[in-house]
Design a protein around this motif. Structure first.
Motif, PDB file in Angstrom:
ATOM      1  N   UNK A  79       6.977  -0.609   1.211  1.00 49.05           N
ATOM      2  CA  UNK A  79       6.330   0.024   0.069  1.00 49.05           C
ATOM      3  C   UNK A  79       5.238  -0.889  -0.485  1.00 49.05           C
ATOM      4  N   UNK A  80       5.514  -2.195  -0.508  1.00 52.87           N
ATOM      5  CA  UNK A  80       4.521  -3.144  -1.014  1.00 52.87           C
ATOM      6  C   UNK A  80       3.262  -3.166  -0.162  1.00 52.87           C
ATOM      7  N   UNK A  81       3.417  -3.208   1.163  1.00 46.24           N
ATOM      8  CA  UNK A  81       2.254  -3.209   2.043  1.00 46.24           C
ATOM      9  C   UNK A  81       1.510  -1.877   1.992  1.00 46.24           C
ATOM     10  N   UNK A  82       2.253  -0.786   1.864  1.00 43.80           N
ATOM     11  CA  UNK A  82       1.604   0.519   1.743  1.00 43.80           C
ATOM     12  C   UNK A  82       0.759   0.589   0.478  1.00 43.80           C
ATOM     13  N   UNK A  83       1.316   0.087  -0.637  1.00 44.85           N
ATOM     14  CA  UNK A  83       0.573   0.087  -1.895  1.00 44.85           C
ATOM     15  C   UNK A  83      -0.632  -0.844  -1.817  1.00 44.85           C
TER      16      UNK A  83
END
Length: 290
Positions: A79-83
């Protein structure tokens, strides 16, 4: 570099994400922020309604490719890399808005900030949605290291090259080569110094990110990969032009049909330059290994 893609699940997740982005854009610009368009040279409502299928199509092309670029750029998915990807690459996709804004009468800096913020936040949320629905597995490969001391001069150099070629084309060459470019009644304004500085900044960010994505997406660099990338991503970065076309009055199909091939040719030229300039020569690579 190969990545593992579950295509049926990817298509469902990416198309769902595209619908989310399209709905947010239509609701935001058509209703929530509609008061900010009071002086914008907007296309008549009946014309916009007729162009809505085309608008939806642009999102159905743009967002799945954006999701695929995320998978190619981030082998470790979260989720962090996607954001993170939605933040910097989402802002990258909004640069055409900043370029059109310079010449569009009736809108101020608050309008530009609104568009950039809305678009970037929407793409952050979109990538989080895609990550949650698709749940991509981590890959075994790692993202290539980039020597920014070497990359930035050549990447910025490519951006300056495109800026120096693109502006004269639209201001001087295209009106002489093509009848009706731009349309005689196309709304425009003369930009001041601050607007021109903003315009230059959009090219610097957009085209430097363009080169950076090439290094992330194609770790096996070659002239063939660079030229192919310049063609397909050069088409992709022009999709916001098509979305602005739907909204802006007197923006003709003829104008749009000239901008797409011209923009793609410029990105191909830039990637030809960048690949030749940035790629280490075999002798130097061998010497460094020793």
């Amino acid at each position: 570099m190969n990545i593992t893609v579950n295509w049926p699940r990817f298509l469902v997740a990416s198309l769902l994400t595209a619908v989310f982005v399209a709905v947010v854009a239509i609701v935001w610009h058509g209703h929530i922020a509609s008061s900010m368009y009071a002086d914008y040279p907007a296309r008549p409502a009946d014309q916009v309604k007729g162009l809505l299928p085309f608008l939806i199509l642009t999102f159905l092309i743009q967002i799945p490719i954006f999701c695929y670029m995320y998978l190619r750029s981030y082998p470790q998915r979260s989720v962090g890399n996607a954001a993170k990807f939605g933040l910097w690459a989402g802002f990258f996709t909004m640069m055409p808005n900043g370029q059109f804004w310079v010449g569009t009468p009736g809108v101020g800096w608050d309008f530009l900030v609104m568009q950039l913020a809305q678009g970037t936040i929407t793409l952050i949320l979109a990538m989080v949605l895609f990550q949650a629905v698709y749940k991509p597995a981590d890959e075994r490969w790692t993202a290539p290291e980039i020597n920014f001391g070497k990359f930035l001069p050549w990447g910025i150099g490519g951006a300056v090259l495109v800026f120096a070629l693109d502006l004269p084309f639209h201001q001087f060459l295209a009106p002489k080569l093509f009848t009706g470019y731009p349309a005689a009644d196309y709304p425009s304004r003369t930009p001041d110094g601050a607007m021109l500085a903003e315009l230059f900044g959009t090219y610097m960010y957009q085209l430097t990110c363009f080169c950076y994505l090439y290094l992330r997406i194609y770790p096996q660099r070659s002239l063939g990969n660079a030229l192919w990338y310049g063609a397909w991503l050069g088409f992709w970065v022009l999709i916001p032009n098509a979305q602005i076309f739907v909204a802006e009055d007197k923006y003709t199909w003829h104008m749009l049909s000239i901008q797409f091939p011209e923009g793609m040719i410029l990105t191909i030229i830039m990637m030809f330059y960048f690949e030749l300039a940035y790629r280490p020569k075999p002798a130097l690579r061998h010497a460094a290994a020793e």
